[in-house]
Each structure stands twice: as structure tokens, then as C-alpha cells.
Design an enzyme around this catalytic site. Structure first.
Site, PDB file in Angstrom:
ATOM      1  N   GLY A  48       0.840  -1.193   0.000  1.00 18.41           N
ATOM      2  CA  GLY A  48       0.000   0.000   0.000  1.00 18.41           C
ATOM      3  C   GLY A  48       0.871   1.237   0.000  1.00 18.41           C
ATOM      4  O   GLY A  48       2.060   1.166   0.352  1.00 18.41           O
ATOM      5  N   GLN A  53       3.281   9.900   1.298  1.00 21.98           N
ATOM      6  CA  GLN A  53       4.578   9.196   1.353  1.00 21.98           C
ATOM      7  C   GLN A  53       5.469   9.541   0.156  1.00 21.98           C
ATOM      8  O   GLN A  53       6.672   9.265   0.186  1.00 21.98           O
ATOM      9  CB  GLN A  53       4.372   7.672   1.439  1.00 21.98           C
ATOM     10  CG  GLN A  53       3.750   7.245   2.773  1.00 21.98           C
ATOM     11  CD  GLN A  53       3.539   5.752   2.833  1.00 21.98           C
ATOM     12  OE1 GLN A  53       2.542   5.239   2.322  1.00 21.98           O
ATOM     13  NE2 GLN A  53       4.476   5.043   3.434  1.00 21.98           N
ATOM     14  N   CYS A  96       6.105  -0.235   7.564  1.00 16.88           N
ATOM     15  CA  CYS A  96       5.769   0.950   6.778  1.00 16.88           C
ATOM     16  C   CYS A  96       6.976   1.344   5.943  1.00 16.88           C
ATOM     17  O   CYS A  96       8.091   1.390   6.454  1.00 16.88           O
ATOM     18  CB  CYS A  96       5.381   2.093   7.717  1.00 16.88           C
ATOM     19  SG  CYS A  96       4.908   3.607   6.851  1.00 16.88           S
ATOM     20  N   LEU A  97       6.726   1.648   4.670  1.00 15.61           N
ATOM     21  CA  LEU A  97       7.824   2.042   3.791  1.00 15.61           C
ATOM     22  C   LEU A  97       8.491   3.334   4.277  1.00 15.61           C
ATOM     23  O   LEU A  97       9.643   3.587   3.956  1.00 15.61           O
ATOM     24  CB  LEU A  97       7.312   2.220   2.357  1.00 15.61           C
ATOM     25  CG  LEU A  97       6.829   0.920   1.683  1.00 15.61           C
ATOM     26  CD1 LEU A  97       6.120   1.236   0.380  1.00 15.61           C
ATOM     27  CD2 LEU A  97       7.997  -0.038   1.454  1.00 15.61           C
ATOM     28  N   HIS A 138      -4.204   1.448   8.041  1.00 14.35           N
ATOM     29  CA  HIS A 138      -2.822   1.954   8.071  1.00 14.35           C
ATOM     30  C   HIS A 138      -2.677   3.131   7.089  1.00 14.35           C
ATOM     31  O   HIS A 138      -2.114   4.174   7.431  1.00 14.35           O
ATOM     32  CB  HIS A 138      -1.874   0.804   7.707  1.00 14.35           C
ATOM     33  CG  HIS A 138      -0.431   1.192   7.534  1.00 14.35           C
ATOM     34  ND1 HIS A 138       0.566   0.726   8.364  1.00 14.35           N
ATOM     35  CD2 HIS A 138       0.193   1.970   6.604  1.00 14.35           C
ATOM     36  CE1 HIS A 138       1.734   1.228   7.953  1.00 14.35           C
ATOM     37  NE2 HIS A 138       1.538   1.971   6.889  1.00 14.35           N
ATOM     38  N   GLU A 139      -3.205   2.958   5.881  1.00 14.78           N
ATOM     39  CA  GLU A 139      -3.082   4.009   4.857  1.00 14.78           C
ATOM     40  C   GLU A 139      -3.916   5.238   5.219  1.00 14.78           C
ATOM     41  O   GLU A 139      -3.478   6.374   5.008  1.00 14.78           O
ATOM     42  CB  GLU A 139      -3.518   3.489   3.476  1.00 14.78           C
ATOM     43  CG  GLU A 139      -2.767   2.285   2.959  1.00 14.78           C
ATOM     44  CD  GLU A 139      -1.255   2.424   2.998  1.00 14.78           C
ATOM     45  OE1 GLU A 139      -0.746   3.562   3.025  1.00 14.78           O
ATOM     46  OE2 GLU A 139      -0.581   1.389   3.012  1.00 14.78           O
ATOM     47  N   HIS A 142      -2.192   7.515   7.482  1.00 10.97           N
ATOM     48  CA  HIS A 142      -1.235   8.411   6.802  1.00 10.97           C
ATOM     49  C   HIS A 142      -1.912   9.708   6.359  1.00 10.97           C
ATOM     50  O   HIS A 142      -1.300  10.778   6.392  1.00 10.97           O
ATOM     51  CB  HIS A 142      -0.638   7.732   5.562  1.00 10.97           C
ATOM     52  CG  HIS A 142       0.516   6.814   5.833  1.00 10.97           C
ATOM     53  ND1 HIS A 142       1.695   7.239   6.406  1.00 10.97           N
ATOM     54  CD2 HIS A 142       0.690   5.497   5.574  1.00 10.97           C
ATOM     55  CE1 HIS A 142       2.543   6.208   6.489  1.00 10.97           C
ATOM     56  NE2 HIS A 142       1.954   5.133   5.990  1.00 10.97           N
TER      57      HIS A 142
HETATM   58  O1  GNR Z   1       4.096  -2.536   2.466  1.00 13.20           O
HETATM   59  C1  GNR Z   1       3.500  -2.408   3.542  1.00 13.20           C
HETATM   60  N1  GNR Z   1       3.231  -3.485   4.290  1.00 13.20           N
HETATM   61  C2  GNR Z   1       2.403  -3.483   5.400  1.00 13.20           C
HETATM   62  C3  GNR Z   1       2.427  -4.566   6.243  1.00 13.20           C
HETATM   63  C4  GNR Z   1       1.605  -4.616   7.347  1.00 13.20           C
HETATM   64  C5  GNR Z   1       0.732  -3.573   7.602  1.00 13.20           C
HETATM   65  C6  GNR Z   1       0.711  -2.467   6.776  1.00 13.20           C
HETATM   66  C7  GNR Z   1       1.537  -2.413   5.680  1.00 13.20           C
HETATM   67  S1  GNR Z   1       1.482  -1.043   4.617  1.00 13.20           S
HETATM   68  C8  GNR Z   1       3.119  -1.062   4.017  1.00 13.20           C
HETATM   69  C9  GNR Z   1       3.324   0.018   2.975  1.00 13.20           C
HETATM   70  C10 GNR Z   1       3.134   1.375   3.614  1.00 13.20           C
HETATM   71  O2  GNR Z   1       3.937   1.899   4.334  1.00 13.20           O
HETATM   72  N2  GNR Z   1       2.004   1.969   3.383  1.00 13.20           N
HETATM   73  O3  GNR Z   1       1.742   3.152   3.952  1.00 13.20           O
HETATM   74 NI    NI Z   2       2.862   3.206   5.798  1.00 12.49          NI
END
Ligand code: GNR
Ligand code: NI
Length: 173
Positions: A48, A53, A96-97, A138-139, A142
Site C-alpha cells: 500500500g 509518502q 511501513c515504507l 494503516h493508509e 497516513h
Molecule cells: O508494504 C507495507 N506493508 C504493510 C504490512 C503490514 C501492515 C501495513 C503495511 S502497509 C506497508 C506500505 C506502507 O507503508 N504503506 O503506507
Molecule cells: Ni505506511
């Protein structure tokens, strides 16, 4: 399509803390952003990505939860809203990236009902569970300037940021 640099808590915490603004129209310019985000996400690789980001404070999310051996299944969420959350929660080991190489368990509602505009600007409503529920929450965090670290204790959060900073310094040296 262009791969854009992904901002991290090391160098770009202030940007990642920004709240993103609603999208006015799902037009070709927005689709170009979504295409770039998708390519950036696949390259990372991640499941995601929120527009903030890559430094764009708009309420746009791209996602692909397909397994490696499956065909790609890109998804696009514009101006997403959570219109219902289950009382039941579930833990998931998140990463999270923007917080590279840090993983920790976050507890969130197990199911959510979401409403959003898709790639073509059509209104969609659906119920999410499992990984989709985890990832969309999660997204959507952000979009509010919230990182998964903000769901952890202050000690864990401070340690995680210190670890990312240390890794970035080591890489620069
Ligand atoms: O790539 C991603 N893997 C992930 C794994 C577990 C819970 C959430 C994520 S999202 C993350 C990519 C990211 O940072 N999205 O904002
Ligand atoms: Ni993230």
C-alpha cells in the site's frame, strides 16, 4: 509513469505528520499521480502507499494485496472514509515504507466499512476484513499524519525512530 522517492521518518517526519486534503476531482492529472504511486509501491516493494509518502498531501491511496504468484490486482482509494468499525479488534505485525525495517504489532478494528472514489471517480462502499482492513486503516492513518508507530508506546516509537536514523547515517557514511 515515474517512480518517486518515498519519504521516511528520518528525513521527512514533518511532511509525514501533515494532514492530507480532499481531492476535488478524479481527473487525468489525479490518475497520473495514482499511476506513479502504484509504480513506486511495486518498486519498493510494498502492499500500500498513501500520497503523502511521496510528498503529495492529497487523500489518495494505492494498494495491491495479491500474492506474488497471482496476477496484479491494483486498487485505488480517493477520499476514503470509514463509515463503520467493528468493536472486535485484531493484532497484525505492521511495517511501513516510511519507517524502513521496523515491524511491530498494532491492534485495530478487525472489520471496517469504507466508502471511497475509485480510479474512475465512481463511489464505492464495501466491508473490509483481514489484510484489507489492516492496510486501509494503516493508509488512512497516513492521510491524518498518523504513523503505525503512533499506536505503540512512546518508548517503542522513540527507539524505532532512533533505529531508522542510525541506519540512514550508516548508509550515508
Ligand atoms: O508494504 C507495507 N506493508 C504493510 C504490512 C503490514 C501492515 C501495513 C503495511 S502497509 C506497508 C506500505 C506502507 O507503508 N504503506 O503506507
Ligand atoms: Ni505506511
Amino acid at each position: 509513469m515515474t517512480i518517486r522517492p518515498i519519504l521516511t521518518v528520518d528525513s521527512d517526519l514533518a511532511t509525514l505528520k501533515q494532514k492530507s486534503a480532499p481531492v476535488e476531482a478524479v481527473d487525468d492529472a489525479l490518475r497520473a499521480l495514482m499511476d506513479d504511486m502504484l509504480e513506486t509501491m511495486y518498486d519498493a516493494p510494498g502492499i500500500g502507499l498513501a500520497a503523502i509518502q511521496v510528498g503529495t498531501p492529497k487523500r489518495v491511496i494505492v494498494m495491491d494485496l495479491s500474492r506474488e504468484e497471482e496476477p496484479r490486482a491494483p486498487r485505488f482509494f480517493v477520499n476514503p472514509e470509514i463509515i463503520w468499525r467493528s468493536e472486535e479488534t485484531a493484532p497484525y505485525e505492521e511495517g511501513c515504507l516510511s519507517v524502513p525495517e521496523i515491524y511491530d504489532e498494532v491492534e485495530r478494528p478487525a472489520r471496517v466499512r469504507i466508502r471511497y472514489l475509485d480510479y474512475h471517480g465512481s463511489l464505492v462502499e464495501e466491508e473490509a476484513e483481514g489484510l484489507l482492513a489492516v492496510c486501509i486503516q494503516h493508509e488512512m492513518d497516513h492521510l491524518e499524519g498518523v504513523l503505525f508507530l503512533d499506536h505503540l508506546s512512546r518508548l517503542k516509537r522513540d527507539r524505532a525512530i532512533a533505529k531508522v536514523r542510525k541506519a540512514a547515517r550508516a548508509e550515508a557514511a
